[in-house]
Design a protein around this motif. Structure first.
Motif, PDB file in Angstrom:
ATOM      1  N   GLY A  71       6.537 157.593 -25.253  1.00 36.47           N
ATOM      2  CA  GLY A  71       7.770 156.843 -25.031  1.00 36.47           C
ATOM      3  C   GLY A  71       8.204 156.073 -26.266  1.00 36.47           C
ATOM      4  N   LEU A  72       7.205 155.493 -26.953  1.00 33.20           N
ATOM      5  CA  LEU A  72       7.552 154.768 -28.186  1.00 33.20           C
ATOM      6  C   LEU A  72       8.037 155.722 -29.265  1.00 33.20           C
ATOM      7  CD1 LEU A  72       4.607 152.184 -28.379  1.00 33.20           C
ATOM      8  CD2 LEU A  72       6.961 151.777 -27.661  1.00 33.20           C
ATOM      9  N   GLY A  73       7.401 156.877 -29.357  1.00 38.14           N
ATOM     10  CA  GLY A  73       7.784 157.807 -30.406  1.00 38.14           C
ATOM     11  C   GLY A  73       9.144 158.430 -30.200  1.00 38.14           C
ATOM     12  N   LEU A  74       9.493 158.771 -28.957  1.00 37.01           N
ATOM     13  CA  LEU A  74      10.769 159.432 -28.693  1.00 37.01           C
ATOM     14  C   LEU A  74      11.931 158.469 -28.504  1.00 37.01           C
ATOM     15  CD1 LEU A  74       9.729 162.338 -26.270  1.00 37.01           C
ATOM     16  CD2 LEU A  74      10.150 162.422 -28.730  1.00 37.01           C
ATOM     17  N   CYS A  75      11.662 157.215 -28.148  1.00 34.15           N
ATOM     18  CA  CYS A  75      12.762 156.279 -27.846  1.00 34.15           C
ATOM     19  C   CYS A  75      12.761 155.038 -28.738  1.00 34.15           C
ATOM     20  CB  CYS A  75      12.690 155.860 -26.377  1.00 34.15           C
ATOM     21  SG  CYS A  75      12.885 157.236 -25.229  1.00 34.15           S
ATOM     22  N   ALA A  76      11.623 154.353 -28.839  1.00 38.92           N
ATOM     23  CA  ALA A  76      11.586 153.091 -29.580  1.00 38.92           C
ATOM     24  C   ALA A  76      11.696 153.310 -31.076  1.00 38.92           C
ATOM     25  CB  ALA A  76      10.299 152.340 -29.239  1.00 38.92           C
ATOM     26  N   ALA A  77      10.981 154.295 -31.620  1.00 43.03           N
ATOM     27  CA  ALA A  77      11.010 154.519 -33.069  1.00 43.03           C
ATOM     28  C   ALA A  77      12.406 154.880 -33.573  1.00 43.03           C
ATOM     29  CB  ALA A  77       9.991 155.594 -33.447  1.00 43.03           C
ATOM     30  N   PRO A  78      13.112 155.842 -32.948  1.00 42.19           N
ATOM     31  CA  PRO A  78      14.494 156.114 -33.405  1.00 42.19           C
ATOM     32  C   PRO A  78      15.410 154.905 -33.264  1.00 42.19           C
ATOM     33  CG  PRO A  78      13.708 157.884 -31.997  1.00 42.19           C
ATOM     34  CD  PRO A  78      12.709 156.781 -31.891  1.00 42.19           C
ATOM     35  N   ALA A  79      15.213 154.116 -32.195  1.00 43.91           N
ATOM     36  CA  ALA A  79      16.057 152.933 -32.013  1.00 43.91           C
ATOM     37  C   ALA A  79      15.815 151.913 -33.126  1.00 43.91           C
ATOM     38  CB  ALA A  79      15.800 152.311 -30.644  1.00 43.91           C
ATOM     39  N   LEU A  80      14.547 151.692 -33.484  1.00 45.00           N
ATOM     40  CA  LEU A  80      14.243 150.752 -34.565  1.00 45.00           C
ATOM     41  C   LEU A  80      14.823 151.236 -35.892  1.00 45.00           C
ATOM     42  CD1 LEU A  80      10.546 149.790 -33.711  1.00 45.00           C
ATOM     43  CD2 LEU A  80      12.607 148.401 -33.397  1.00 45.00           C
ATOM     44  N   LEU A  81      14.695 152.537 -36.148  1.00 42.32           N
ATOM     45  CA  LEU A  81      15.283 153.073 -37.372  1.00 42.32           C
ATOM     46  C   LEU A  81      16.806 152.908 -37.375  1.00 42.32           C
ATOM     47  CD1 LEU A  81      14.960 154.599 -40.034  1.00 42.32           C
ATOM     48  CD2 LEU A  81      15.117 156.747 -38.737  1.00 42.32           C
ATOM     49  N   GLY A  82      17.429 153.161 -36.230  1.00 44.59           N
ATOM     50  CA  GLY A  82      18.876 152.982 -36.155  1.00 44.59           C
ATOM     51  C   GLY A  82      19.309 151.542 -36.349  1.00 44.59           C
ATOM     52  N   LEU A  83      18.525 150.602 -35.788  1.00 47.21           N
ATOM     53  CA  LEU A  83      18.838 149.182 -35.997  1.00 47.21           C
ATOM     54  C   LEU A  83      18.742 148.818 -37.472  1.00 47.21           C
ATOM     55  CD1 LEU A  83      16.996 147.504 -32.977  1.00 47.21           C
ATOM     56  CD2 LEU A  83      19.468 147.673 -33.331  1.00 47.21           C
ATOM     57  N   TYR A  84      17.731 149.317 -38.141  1.00 53.60           N
ATOM     58  CA  TYR A  84      17.576 149.015 -39.576  1.00 53.60           C
ATOM     59  C   TYR A  84      18.752 149.574 -40.374  1.00 53.60           C
ATOM     60  CZ  TYR A  84      16.010 149.615 -44.378  1.00 53.60           C
ATOM     61  OH  TYR A  84      15.942 149.618 -45.737  1.00 53.60           O
ATOM     62  N   VAL A  85      19.095 150.842 -40.131  1.00 52.54           N
ATOM     63  CA  VAL A  85      20.187 151.451 -40.891  1.00 52.54           C
ATOM     64  C   VAL A  85      21.519 150.762 -40.588  1.00 52.54           C
ATOM     65  CG1 VAL A  85      21.492 153.583 -41.234  1.00 52.54           C
ATOM     66  CG2 VAL A  85      19.002 153.669 -41.037  1.00 52.54           C
ATOM     67  N   GLY A  86      21.787 150.466 -39.319  1.00 48.90           N
ATOM     68  CA  GLY A  86      23.040 149.805 -38.970  1.00 48.90           C
ATOM     69  C   GLY A  86      23.149 148.409 -39.543  1.00 48.90           C
ATOM     70  N   THR A  87      22.034 147.656 -39.491  1.00 58.32           N
ATOM     71  CA  THR A  87      22.052 146.298 -40.048  1.00 58.32           C
ATOM     72  C   THR A  87      22.256 146.329 -41.554  1.00 58.32           C
ATOM     73  OG1 THR A  87      20.566 145.565 -38.287  1.00 58.32           O
ATOM     74  CG2 THR A  87      20.765 144.153 -40.218  1.00 58.32           C
ATOM     75  N   ARG A  88      21.575 147.275 -42.201  1.00 58.17           N
ATOM     76  CA  ARG A  88      21.731 147.384 -43.652  1.00 58.17           C
ATOM     77  C   ARG A  88      23.156 147.779 -44.028  1.00 58.17           C
ATOM     78  NH1 ARG A  88      21.418 151.087 -47.769  1.00 58.17           N
ATOM     79  NH2 ARG A  88      20.421 150.350 -49.698  1.00 58.17           N
ATOM     80  N   ARG A  89      23.736 148.721 -43.293  1.00 58.23           N
ATOM     81  CA  ARG A  89      25.104 149.128 -43.582  1.00 58.23           C
ATOM     82  C   ARG A  89      26.070 147.967 -43.374  1.00 58.23           C
ATOM     83  NH1 ARG A  89      25.777 152.521 -39.813  1.00 58.23           N
ATOM     84  NH2 ARG A  89      27.025 151.138 -38.501  1.00 58.23           N
ATOM     85  N   GLU A  90      25.877 147.194 -42.321  1.00 61.50           N
ATOM     86  CA  GLU A  90      26.744 146.043 -42.076  1.00 61.50           C
ATOM     87  C   GLU A  90      26.583 144.985 -43.163  1.00 61.50           C
ATOM     88  OE1 GLU A  90      27.657 142.766 -38.529  1.00 61.50           O
ATOM     89  OE2 GLU A  90      26.080 144.288 -38.292  1.00 61.50           O
ATOM     90  N   LEU A  91      25.339 144.780 -43.611  1.00 61.04           N
ATOM     91  CA  LEU A  91      25.107 143.812 -44.684  1.00 61.04           C
ATOM     92  C   LEU A  91      25.789 144.249 -45.976  1.00 61.04           C
ATOM     93  CD1 LEU A  91      23.671 141.282 -45.745  1.00 61.04           C
ATOM     94  CD2 LEU A  91      21.660 142.703 -46.188  1.00 61.04           C
ATOM     95  N   VAL A  92      25.663 145.533 -46.302  1.00 58.67           N
ATOM     96  CA  VAL A  92      26.313 146.048 -47.510  1.00 58.67           C
ATOM     97  C   VAL A  92      27.830 145.919 -47.396  1.00 58.67           C
ATOM     98  CG1 VAL A  92      26.707 148.122 -48.883  1.00 58.67           C
ATOM     99  CG2 VAL A  92      24.408 147.578 -48.095  1.00 58.67           C
ATOM    100  N   ALA A  93      28.364 146.209 -46.205  1.00 59.42           N
ATOM    101  CA  ALA A  93      29.816 146.087 -46.013  1.00 59.42           C
ATOM    102  C   ALA A  93      30.278 144.642 -46.171  1.00 59.42           C
ATOM    103  CB  ALA A  93      30.197 146.616 -44.628  1.00 59.42           C
ATOM    104  N   ARG A  94      29.493 143.703 -45.648  1.00 57.30           N
ATOM    105  CA  ARG A  94      29.859 142.290 -45.799  1.00 57.30           C
ATOM    106  C   ARG A  94      29.805 141.850 -47.247  1.00 57.30           C
ATOM    107  NH1 ARG A  94      26.809 139.205 -40.732  1.00 57.30           N
ATOM    108  NH2 ARG A  94      28.052 140.145 -39.046  1.00 57.30           N
ATOM    109  N   MET A  95      28.759 142.301 -47.955  1.00 58.87           N
ATOM    110  CA  MET A  95      28.649 141.950 -49.370  1.00 58.87           C
ATOM    111  C   MET A  95      29.813 142.535 -50.159  1.00 58.87           C
ATOM    112  SD  MET A  95      24.555 142.432 -49.970  1.00 58.87           S
ATOM    113  CE  MET A  95      24.704 142.073 -51.708  1.00 58.87           C
ATOM    114  N   ARG A  96      30.187 143.778 -49.839  1.00 60.35           N
ATOM    115  CA  ARG A  96      31.323 144.387 -50.525  1.00 60.35           C
ATOM    116  C   ARG A  96      32.614 143.635 -50.195  1.00 60.35           C
ATOM    117  NH1 ARG A  96      30.769 149.006 -48.596  1.00 60.35           N
ATOM    118  NH2 ARG A  96      29.548 149.920 -50.296  1.00 60.35           N
ATOM    119  N   GLU A  97      32.755 143.239 -48.932  1.00 61.16           N
ATOM    120  CA  GLU A  97      33.953 142.489 -48.551  1.00 61.16           C
ATOM    121  C   GLU A  97      34.013 141.140 -49.256  1.00 61.16           C
ATOM    122  OE1 GLU A  97      36.059 140.651 -44.514  1.00 61.16           O
ATOM    123  OE2 GLU A  97      34.143 141.715 -44.396  1.00 61.16           O
TER     124      GLU A  97
END
Length: 378
Positions: free
Chosen positions: A134-160
């Motif tokens: 359950g962790l491998g199929l659901c939690a791990a992809p979710a954590l990776l997605g949270l990291y990528v989304g947060t990083r993208r939002e941070l970069v967008a804010r810095m650019r703004e």
């Protein structure tokens, strides 16, 4: 940006087709025999008429996953429950966490996915097999997605922020240029108007003298012209200076007597009443602003009230400096006026924290007065 958009569209199309094909094929039956156990909810594989449309729907959801990530999660869970297809589930959990800003939605999607994935595994292999899967199929992809989304939002804010700082810097540069142009325009007006008015008056006197005192009057005209050229050269030197403006003392209250003497030589009777109750010289910018007001007022007397008597009164206390320039009724306009002089000196007084008023008097003359507060005599 157009090339990147085209490449992303091609990538989304290829990814959608690939996930649709693997989902329709049940990921090749890998999910049914994961870890040596049949972990699918259904005991037998669904018919082709069900698998192909479901795979197509999952492919469409993958293609539109950035706009509707929740729809992809629902279809991916349906594909897992009915066909044991887990590739779409991995992508769905990642996309939901990467695209949505709601932690509640991500938590619900991850928890539901983990329960649906872990329930059949729990029956076959117990919690030791269900929890890691359950962790491998659901939690791990979710954590990776949270990291990528947060990083993208941070970069967008810095650019703004960088773009906003650049825009603000550009606005400050434009404002500084506008202020500098206004300052130069005021200086040019004050220098040229007063000097040219004196030269015209002396030229008129020279014409009326019919040769008498021609040398003296011509000498005065030449002296005024040389002073005007000197001040204009100073302004031009400031404009052309690259490393810094040349340092020169600004005319102030101490130069009022010379200014009034020039007006008297031009034939305008002017009296000066200078009262200083503090004993200390005023700030340089205040003194310069007062000097320019008197200069503009006398130039207006020369141009619009020829022959009128003018009175200049300056009174300074430890907390305030008061100025008034009053003239009587004159002989009419001698020179045309542009109407910008009073606006310029009013701006000068405002910049040093004071207030300037101007208007006709009851006797038919004109009065310009200014009040500048001083902070503890500074």
């Amino acid at each position: 940006m157009g090339l990147w958009g085209h490449r992303r569209a091609v990538f989304d199309a290829v990814l959608a087709l690939a996930v649709a094909a693997t989902t329709a094929a049940g990921d090749g039956g890998v999910g049914r025999s994961l870890g040596g156990h049949d972990i699918a909810f259904l005991d037998r594989e669904p018919p082709l008429w069900f698998a192909v449309p479901l795979g197509a729907l999952v492919g469409v959801a993958v293609w539109r996953r950035r706009r509707w990530p929740e729809c992809l999660v629902v279809l991916a869970l349906a594909a897992w429950v009915t066909m044991g297809a887990f590739v779409a589930l991995l992508l769905a959990q990642y996309t939901l966490a990467e695209r949505t800003k709601s932690w509640r939605r991500v938590s619900v999607g991850t928890l539901v996915g983990a329960v649906l994935v872990g329930s059949p595994v729990w029956r076959e292999g117990g919690p030791d097999a269900a929890v890691p899967l359950g962790l491998g199929l659901c939690a791990a992809p979710a954590l990776l997605g949270l990291y990528v989304g947060t990083r993208r939002e941070l970069v967008a804010r810095m650019r703004e922020r960088a773009e906003r700082a650049e825009r603000e810097q550009h606005q400050r540069v434009l404002q500084a240029r506008s202020d500098e142009r206004a300052q130069i325009a005021r200086d040019m007006h004050d220098v040229v108007t007063h000097r040219v008015a004196l030269m015209v008056l002396h030229a008129t006197a020279l014409e009326a003298a019919a040769g008498r005192d021609a040398v003296a009057i011509a000498g005065r005209i030449g002296g005024i012209g040389r002073e005007a050229l000197t001040e204009l050269r100073s302004l031009v030197q400031v404009l052309r200076a690259e490393e810094g403006a040349p340092l020169a003392p600004l005319p102030g209250l101490a130069d009022l007597r010379d200014l009034i003497a020039q007006s008297r030589d031009a034939g305008t009777p002017v009296t000066l009443d200078l009262v200083d109750e503090s004993g200390d010289p005023p700030p340089a910018m205040v003194g310069h602003a007062v000097y320019r007001v008197v200069q503009e007022a006398l130039a207006n007397v020369h141009k619009h009230a020829g022959g009128a008597h003018a009175h200049v009164r300056v009174r300074r206390t430890p907390t305030e400096l008061r100025l008034s320039v009053t003239n009587g009724r004159g002989g009419g306009s001698v020179l045309p006026g542009g109407g910008h002089g009073l606006l310029g000196v009013a701006e000068r007084i405002r910049l040093v924290g004071g207030r300037l008023t101007a208007g006709p008097t009851s006797e038919g003359g004109f009065e310009i007065s200014a009040e500048v507060p001083l902070e503890h005599g500074r």
